[in-house]
Design an enzyme around this catalytic site. Structure first.
Site, PDB file in Angstrom:
ATOM      1  N   HIS A 193       1.113  -1.162   0.017  1.00 34.08           N
ATOM      2  CA  HIS A 193      -0.055   0.049   0.117  1.00 34.08           C
ATOM      3  C   HIS A 193       1.117   1.286  -0.062  1.00 34.08           C
ATOM      4  O   HIS A 193       1.992   1.238   0.648  1.00 34.08           O
ATOM      5  CB  HIS A 193      -0.829  -0.152   1.395  1.00 34.08           C
ATOM      6  CG  HIS A 193      -1.924   1.003   1.128  1.00 34.08           C
ATOM      7  ND1 HIS A 193      -1.829   2.214   1.500  1.00 34.08           N
ATOM      8  CD2 HIS A 193      -3.273   1.084   0.780  1.00 34.08           C
ATOM      9  CE1 HIS A 193      -2.832   2.895   1.251  1.00 34.08           C
ATOM     10  NE2 HIS A 193      -3.678   2.390   0.856  1.00 34.08           N
ATOM     11  N   GLU A 246      -3.653   1.970  -7.544  1.00 32.19           N
ATOM     12  CA  GLU A 246      -4.015   2.956  -6.499  1.00 32.19           C
ATOM     13  C   GLU A 246      -3.250   4.248  -6.588  1.00 32.19           C
ATOM     14  O   GLU A 246      -2.042   4.635  -6.094  1.00 32.19           O
ATOM     15  CB  GLU A 246      -3.943   2.688  -4.973  1.00 32.19           C
ATOM     16  CG  GLU A 246      -5.008   1.794  -4.525  1.00 32.19           C
ATOM     17  CD  GLU A 246      -5.274   1.621  -2.909  1.00 32.19           C
ATOM     18  OE1 GLU A 246      -6.526   1.868  -2.770  1.00 32.19           O
ATOM     19  OE2 GLU A 246      -4.214   1.315  -2.054  1.00 32.19           O
TER      20      GLU A 246
END
Ligand code: PGA
Length: 253
Positions: free
Chosen positions: A94, A165
């Protein structure tokens, strides 16, 4: 393939009571969530309690995974323990972890160890900023190629998902969500990189999710017009009514 929704709670809610009431609120719409592959990634101390609350309509996910099995690793939780608590998917790489110093090499190890324990690795990739010349595509190609290096074919592919993302679209400092046409272009590009590595028909089975400022307003169009298989949702996943609406857009593609 059912649409995939990952609720990334990050470091929220701040109390166990808050987490329980959020899980209870989601369970009121369990019939809706059962139509999806729905994962909830709570803070680690809540895994057990939240896992029991969501059992009938969702699976647990981890927000990160430690790149080793067993052993004396003070302060870390290894994949076996997560697996024993019911974790079936791990968010890996992430951008908030990469910002804390996680490198492509670490991401690759994490992917490997998640898979070794039978946990699906959701590999997050995304550029810090877009570039008129399309240089950001090279950046995400490198992130993806590095994360997938050395993976064997069939077994690996079944335990793999990618989350695009873009860093500029993620979290409370986001500059806003992505345009559907830009997301559609990124999905085609990522699918091409996956095809180059695994072959076209294998690559077609790897879900590509989008994350970054997904909300009830943009979810419908992002799902309809871009080729994504679902979403990873941060802020809006902390408001059950917002997540319910996002889930609804995933079921009505
Ligand atoms: P956001 O976060 O939905 O709050 O932008 C997404 C994520 O971090 O996965």
């Amino acid at each position: 393939m059912r649409a995939i929704l990952v609720a990334n709670w990050k470091n929220y809610p701040e109390s166990l009571e808050g987490a329980v009431s959020l899980a209870n609120a989601l369970s009121r719409k369990k019939l809706l969530y059962k139509k999806l592959s729905f994962f909830v990634a709570p803070p680690l101390p809540y895994l057990d309690v939240v896992g029991k609350k969501i059992k009938s309509f969702a699976r647990l996910a981890a927000q990160d995974i430690f790149p080793s099995l067993g052993g004396p690793y003070t302060g870390s939780v290894t994949p076996e323990i997560l697996k024993n608590f019911g974790v079936r998917l791990a968010i890996v790489g992430h951008s908030e972890r990469r910002a804390m110093g996680e490198t492509n090499d670490t991401v690759r190890k994490k992917v490997k160890f998640a898979m070794r324990e039978g946990i699906t690795a959701l590999i997050c990739i995304g550029e810090n900023a877009r570039d008129a010349e399309g240089e950001h595509f090279e950046f995400i190609r490198e992130q993806l190629k590095s994360a997938l290096e050395g993976l064997r074919r069939r077994e690996d592919i079944a335990r793999l998902a990618v989350a695009y993302e873009p860093v500029w679209a993620v979290g409370s400092k986001a500059k806003g969500g992505i345009e559907p046409k830009d997301l559609a272009e990124a999905v085609i590009f990522i699918r091409k990189v996956l095809s180059d590595i695994f072959g076209r028909s294998n690559a077609a089975n790897i879900p590509i999710l989008y994350g970054g400022s997904v909300d009830p307003e943009n979810a419908g169009q992002l799902m309809r017009d871009t080729g994504v298989s679902g979403f990873i949702v941060g802020r809006a996943s902390l408001e059950s009514s917002e997540l319910d609406q996002i889930a609804k857009s995933l079921t009505t593609k």
